[in-house]
Design an enzyme around this catalytic site. Sequence first.
Site, PDB file in Angstrom:
ATOM      1  CG  ASN A  10      -8.870   2.041  -3.357  1.00  0.00           C
ATOM      2  OD1 ASN A  10      -8.687   2.484  -4.486  1.00  0.00           O
ATOM      3  ND2 ASN A  10      -9.976   2.296  -2.662  1.00  0.00           N
ATOM      4  CD  GLU A  98     -13.266   7.073  -1.289  1.00  0.00           C
ATOM      5  OE1 GLU A  98     -12.660   6.705  -2.310  1.00  0.00           O
ATOM      6  OE2 GLU A  98     -12.704   7.194  -0.179  1.00  0.00           O
ATOM      7  CB  SER A 214      -7.199   5.377   9.076  1.00  0.00           C
ATOM      8  OG  SER A 214      -7.943   6.478   8.557  1.00  0.00           O
ATOM      9  N   GLY A 235      -5.889   2.613   1.562  1.00  0.00           N
ATOM     10  CA  GLY A 235      -5.969   3.756   0.660  1.00  0.00           C
ATOM     11  C   GLY A 235      -4.703   4.593   0.753  1.00  0.00           C
TER      12      GLY A 235
HETATM   13  P1  PGA Z   1      -7.723   4.902   3.711  1.00  0.00           P
HETATM   14  O1  PGA Z   1      -8.754   4.342   2.613  1.00  0.00           O
HETATM   15  O2  PGA Z   1      -6.738   3.797   3.991  1.00  0.00           O
HETATM   16  O3  PGA Z   1      -7.090   6.097   3.071  1.00  0.00           O
HETATM   17  O4  PGA Z   1      -8.528   5.235   4.941  1.00  0.00           O
HETATM   18  C1  PGA Z   1      -9.206   3.024   2.652  1.00  0.00           C
HETATM   19  C2  PGA Z   1     -10.162   2.745   1.514  1.00  0.00           C
HETATM   20  O5  PGA Z   1     -10.969   3.628   1.183  1.00  0.00           O
HETATM   21  O6  PGA Z   1     -10.134   1.665   0.883  1.00  0.00           O
END
Ligand code: PGA
Length: 253
Positions: A10, A98, A214, A235
Amino acid sequence: MTRKPLIAGNWKMHKTIKEAEELATGIRSQLQGFEKVDIVLCPPFVALHNVYKVIKNSTIKLGAQNTFWEKEGAFTGEVSVPMLKDCGCEYVIIGHSERRKYFAETDNMVNCKIKTALAEGLKPILCVGETLQEREANKTIDVVSRQLQGGLESIDESGISKIVIAYEPVWAIGTGRTATPNQAEEVQKFIRDWIKNTYSSAIASGIRILYGGSVKPENINELMKEDDIDGALVGGASLSVASFVNIVKNSIT
Ligand code: PGA
């Protein structure tokens, strides 16, 4: 049932068209013919078609990060499912935390988006997950079941079998604070049991449930060893060729 792992990147609101093409080109060149894992790239809307041109004729698939539920009309600024398909999308992320937090998406809006995506042949990646406050108040299971109930309202068996679910604890997203494999598994198992009780054992054992929050090359392998973690929605670590490719490779247990 053995479920094929799925790793989705993503990219959120990152990368210009040129940068997106470069990232996709790098990923494609390193994962060409790597068939043990389904790979989905989710660039911003404006880069979708260019990324599609890079990955078409490969095993890598394209996904969008959001969609609207109407197919066309006077909805300034929105993008429809038919438009996403026209760009080459096969998947669409729906209900990311989000979107829920900054754009006030409700479970009902998530449900409308899922229905349109399914009706038009796009595979939804439905995101669910609790905030830190909700976890600390022991509300994780309540929140996740409400999101499943609301998001999947009146989705039948043929619909649910095309959906991927992503459990993304909000406190683990972009914070560097990954859920431990046990913490993630506890909720992932709850989700699979919920699917089993709502639909059937066969559907529950076939559906893919990703973990997100993460995820990095260093922690994916431990997470994937859990019975109910079938892949990841990534992400930050999906924004460079090396880290994304290593996550995909290390996801094989
Ligand atoms: P991150 O985001 O890997 O940066 O924690 C994951 C996501 O929001 O899909």
